[in-house]
Motif scaffolding. Structure first.
Motif, PDB file in Angstrom:
ATOM      1  N   UNK A 537       1.614 -18.231 -52.476  1.00 41.49           N
ATOM      2  CA  UNK A 537       1.032 -16.895 -52.567  1.00 41.49           C
ATOM      3  C   UNK A 537       2.077 -15.786 -52.485  1.00 41.49           C
ATOM      4  N   UNK A 538       3.329 -16.139 -52.800  1.00 40.06           N
ATOM      5  CA  UNK A 538       4.360 -15.118 -52.905  1.00 40.06           C
ATOM      6  C   UNK A 538       4.887 -14.599 -51.585  1.00 40.06           C
ATOM      7  N   UNK A 539       4.655 -15.321 -50.478  1.00 38.06           N
ATOM      8  CA  UNK A 539       5.210 -14.916 -49.185  1.00 38.06           C
ATOM      9  C   UNK A 539       6.495 -15.711 -48.936  1.00 38.06           C
ATOM     10  N   UNK A 540       7.542 -14.987 -48.520  1.00 44.64           N
ATOM     11  CA  UNK A 540       8.847 -15.594 -48.287  1.00 44.64           C
ATOM     12  C   UNK A 540       9.071 -15.714 -46.780  1.00 44.64           C
ATOM     13  N   UNK A 541       9.539 -16.865 -46.335  1.00 45.06           N
ATOM     14  CA  UNK A 541       9.827 -17.000 -44.911  1.00 45.06           C
ATOM     15  C   UNK A 541      10.989 -17.947 -44.679  1.00 45.06           C
ATOM     16  N   UNK A 542      11.509 -17.898 -43.447  1.00 47.78           N
ATOM     17  CA  UNK A 542      12.668 -18.699 -43.089  1.00 47.78           C
ATOM     18  C   UNK A 542      12.285 -20.107 -42.690  1.00 47.78           C
ATOM     19  N   UNK A 612       7.687 -13.050 -39.682  1.00 45.50           N
ATOM     20  CA  UNK A 612       7.786 -14.425 -40.105  1.00 45.50           C
ATOM     21  C   UNK A 612       7.874 -14.524 -41.617  1.00 45.50           C
ATOM     22  N   UNK A 613       7.117 -13.711 -42.316  1.00 45.96           N
ATOM     23  CA  UNK A 613       7.221 -13.775 -43.768  1.00 45.96           C
ATOM     24  C   UNK A 613       7.004 -12.393 -44.366  1.00 45.96           C
TER      25      UNK A 613
END
Ligand SMILES: Nc1nc2c(c(=O)[nH]1)N[C@H]1C(S)=C(S)[C@@H](COP(=O)(O)OP(=O)(O)OC[C@H]3O[C@@H](n4cnc5c(=O)[nH]c(N)nc54)[C@H](O)[C@@H]3O)O[C@H]1N2
Ligand SMILES: Nc1nc2c(c(=O)[nH]1)N[C@H]1C(S)=C(S)[C@@H](COP(=O)(O)OP(=O)(O)OC[C@H]3O[C@@H](n4cnc5c(=O)[nH]c(N)nc54)[C@H](O)[C@@H]3O)O[C@H]1N2
Ligand SMILES: [Mo]
Length: 767
Positions: A537-542, A612-613
């Motif tokens: 869904x296009x969320x970026x996180x580590x 987080x994201x």
């Protein structure tokens, strides 16, 4: 303690067939996952690892790309996520002694299950031309040889660089820079076989090749259509989201030829209701559609909505259509003129039934359509998905809460890899930015996609083949052609975590570079590095691994690639300029470059630190902005297509069992479908078994028939058992990758080029 790997291949004579399940997950799922985890990594490491999946400061699950919920359970449990983790965090090892013991010829005789179960690779290995065994090689020697082979190319287009979708954003970005710095866009990836059709259809119609919903939209939707997807097995965490939507009153329609367990009943192991009370009923309506009938279904829905609008009004979002879309009149005229006969034939559903489904759509205030491989791997997948978009546009279901398109991605970072440049057809704006950032000129000519890469290998045009993860030989169509093509390549290089078929079907020389996975601690430059990924869904996180890696000197994907860049580009004018050493030792520096090149990644590292994201910009979702050439969301009029199955033949879809991750076979069962201790089965309607002159349980050969430019071609897969199953007439199913030998290389989806893995015409032959 972990247990020893299996010594035998799967013994298909032990196959047992039971009643299929009518619900998914529940306590058996927990037990099954724990059993596999303990076998692979023992009790202590299992507990330590499973508690860190998808947690803040933990690692991103290498299973699927379904996003995390905002508030996570202490251990958000997912059976197949746990299995994916156990496969990677296993304590089993494949080192020099293993390769000294087993010749490559011997390894080639084993099945994918046996190969994958042997454990993690620990040491760079080299197979010299004509040698029988791989032998260990130092990191420096291996990287020098690869760099020398790349520098020696007269034409950079003679090299091919594959990517599987687990590679992090950081590694993927450096990889594409290496490839473009060499002067080619030959960057085929697993996406070409997966959601390429989604990207093609969505780019053209709404101006972005991604979904337009977030997890809260799923929770808030009024109607969810889940088409061509088996979430109980492949995206188990999606079931929790569907359960939440149900609790808030959503209606769910499942569209599938098979009555997949996860679509009906979900026993959430996190809630007392799930554990004790029989769980939540998910699908309100199961639409048992014929293979490839989805375009007809969505055209029928559109047709019905338009008819009711003409009669009664109040159905369409006319304001949205006028302000934001183009092509409405052509679309309306097209579906208006379609007779019901072909729509019924394509779907296997009556006009009354099709109208009943359409009525649910009409009644919905906000609709989301979710889909996966059942919609993307057909010849007419791109028009099918355009027709999905048409239906959503009619009611303004893009760019408002609880509504939109939701292609459910497979690999955990397949979407991120594409975002950061793993693409054989890169956009001009991306290349311009890359040129500016690294002071070189990236090639503009499009490269090979996966199928084109195989054609080039077959034709002897590929001198170097490199793979960043994945299992190219087993995952791609037309296995015999791929094996033959691979053997013609001069040097094959596989960067891998686990042993697989692509190590034992190889070029004249072959190198295996073992690497770190998501769960492994990645220490570089005196600090623990983290990487980042983008979910469906296009969320970026580590993501940060914590486990001791399988070997002391194992290099990360980033380190391997940064070193290769340094070796290949040293003293070569016109190649990208960067501080390769610096990038290798501080991944934040790579994120800095990504931030300079790709819109939406500004302040990348700081944003990972903070929350987080973060969400990448999404025009249609955020502000109903459509970056198509005409600036509108486009209705399209698509001629109706559907598979026509010749007399005496069946249409075969190739899919995943519950115990596999693509070509990695975790175990021998497909619990929900009642298949145990075997994989060479064909699920087919009992009346078809009889009518075609066979008996239930009979062993047959599958022969695929495909008419290519040179006439009828046949391909054979031996010894499959006929299992009676609840599926539409003359629609059969069997597992991939065993059936990839049957998928013709040239049988691809229009526009996207994706192999038609869900529509292979086959006949059965007596043994
Ligand atoms: N545990 C586990 N998780 C995974 C994977 C895995 O192998 N194992 N793989 C990952 C990857 S890379 C991907 S792409 C996804 C794949 O996720 P899915 O797409 O769910 O995977 P498939 O097993 O290919 O299942 C295809 C589904 O579509 C249905 N189907 C087939 N043809 C048609 C059709 O013509 N119309 C309709 N309506 N339905 C159809 C099939 O019956 C089946 O339910 O999962 C990801 N997650
Ligand atoms: N007939 C048929 N064919 C299909 C499909 C189908 O439904 N039917 N589905 C298609 C789809 S959707 C996809 S996505 C492709 C999948 O194609 P691939 O992505 O190429 O295949 P996988 O089986 O996921 O790759 C598994 C291997 O990846 C390596 N690996 C795992 N984790 C890592 C990591 O972190 N780093 C590195 N470097 N290596 C790692 C391991 O060595 C493991 O053996 O297959 C496609 N092929
Ligand atoms: Mo996939």
């Amino acid at each position: 303690m972990a247990t020893k790997p299996p010594t035998e291949d799967i013994d298909e004579s032990r196959l047992r067939i039971r009643e299929r399940d009518h619900s998914a997950v529940g306590v058996p799922a927990v037990m099954n996952a724990l059993k596999m985890s303990f076998e692979q990594m023992g009790v202590v490491r299992s507990a330590r690892t499973l508690l860190r999946v998808n947690q803040k400061n933990g690692f991103d699950c290498p299973g699927c790309a379904w996003p995390e919920e905002d508030r996570r359970h202490a251990a958000e449990f997912c059976e197949n996520g746990a299995k994916a983790v156990a496969e990677e965090a296993t304590l089993r090892r494949v080192g020099p002694a293993f390769f000294a013991h087993h010749s490559v010829a011997e390894l080639r005789e084993h099945d994918d299950y046996w190969l994958g179960q042997q454990g993690r690779l620990t040491t760079p290995m080299l197979l010299e031309e004509g040698a029988s065994h791989y032998r260990p090689i130092s990191w420096d020697a291996a990287l020098d040889e690869i760099a020398a082979a790349l520098r020696a190319l007269d034409d950079p287009d003679d090299a091919v660089f594959y990517t599987s979708g687990r590679t992090s954003n950081e590694a993927a970005f450096v990889y594409q820079l290496l490839v473009r710095g060499l002067g080619t866009n030959n960057l085929p990836d697993c996406s070409n076989m997966c959601h390429e059709s989604s990207g093609s259809a969505l780019n053209q119609t709404i101006g972005i090749g991604k979904g337009t919903v977030s997890i809260s939209d799923i929770h808030e939707a009024d109607l969810l259509i889940v088409a061509g997807q088996n979430p109980g097995t492949n995206h188990p965490r999606m079931l929790s989201a569907l359960e939440k939507a149900k609790d808030k009153g959503a209606t769910i329609i499942a569209v599938n030829p098979l009555p997949e367990a996860g679509l009906f009943q979900f026993k959430n192991p996190q809630t007392p209701r799930g554990v004790l009370l029989g769980g939540t009923k998910l699908a309100d309506d199961f639409v048992q559609i014929r293979l490839g009938g989805d375009q007809a279904l969505f055209q029928a829905i559109g047709k019905h909505l338009l008819e009711v609008e003409a009669r009664e009004g109040g159905v369409l979002d006319t304001g949205f259509i006028a302000a934001h879309t183009a092509g409405f009149d052509d679309y309306a005229a097209h579906v208006g003129s379609l007779p019901w006969g072909p729509l019924e034939e394509a779907t296997g559903l009556s006009e009354a039934r099709l109208r009943e489904i359409a009525e649910r759509v009409r009644a919905s205030k906000s609709t989301i359509v979710c889909w996966a491989m059942g919609l993307t791997q057909h010849k007419h997948s791109v028009p099918t998905l355009r027709d999905v978009v048409n239906v959503l546009l009619l009611q303004g279901n893009i760019g408002r809460p609880g509504a939109g398109v939701c292609p459910v991605r497979g690999h955990s970072n397949v979407q991120g890899d594409r975002t950061v440049g793993i693409y054989e057809k890169p956009a001009e704006a991306f290349l311009d930015a890359l040129d500016r950032e690294f002071a070189f000129t990236a090639p503009r000519k499009y490269g090979y996609d996966t199928v084109e890469a195989i054609r080039a290998m077959r034709d002897g045009k590929v001198r170097v083949f490199m793979a960043m993860g994945g299992n190219f030989v087993s995952a791609t169509p037309d296995t015999r052609v791929v094996e033959e093509g691979m053997s013609r390549v001069g040097l094959t290089v596989q960067v891998s975590t686990k042993l697989n078929r692509s190590h034992v079907v190889h070029g004249r020389r072959a190198i295996i570079l073992p690497t770190l996975g998501r769960t492994d601690r990645d220490r570089r430059g005196g600090a623990d590095q983290r990487v980042t990924v983008e979910d469906s869904m296009g969320a970026v996180h580590g993501s940060r691994g914590r486990l001791a890696p399988p070997a002391e000197d194992l290099l990360s994907e980033v380190a391997i690639l940064a070193r290769l860049c340094a070796l290949v580009f040293a003293d070569r004018p016109g190649t990208p300029r960067a501080d390769w050493r610096g990038l290798e030792n501080d991944y934040a520096a790579i994120r800095g470059h990504i931030g300079n090149v790709i819109p939406g990644f500004e302040d990348y590292d700081a944003r990972i630190d903070k929350g987080r994201s973060f969400f990448l910009p999404n025009g249609p979702r955020d502000e109903r902005r459509f970056t198509t050439p005409n600036g509108k969301a486009n209705f399209t009029a698509n001629p109706l297509e559907y598979p026509v199955i010749p007399e005496g033949r069946v249409l075969l879809q190739t899919l995943r069992s519950h115990d596999q991750y693509n070509t990695t076979i975790y175990g021998k069962d497909d619990r929900y479908r009642g298949i145990h201790d075997g994989r060479r089965v064909v699920l087919i309607h009992p009346d078809d078994i009889r009518e075609l002159g066979f008996a239930e349980g009979e062993l047959v050969d599958l022969v695929s028939e495909w008419t290519g430019p040179g006439g009828l071609e046949e391909r054979r897969a031996e010894e499959f058992r006929l299992v009676p199953y609840d599926t539409p007439r003359r629609n059969a199913a069997a597992y991939y990758p065993e059936t990839n030998v049957l998928v013709p290389l040239d049988s691809t989806a229009d526009v996207s080029g994706t192999p038609t893995s869900k529509a292979v015409v086959v006949r059965f032959e007596k043994r």
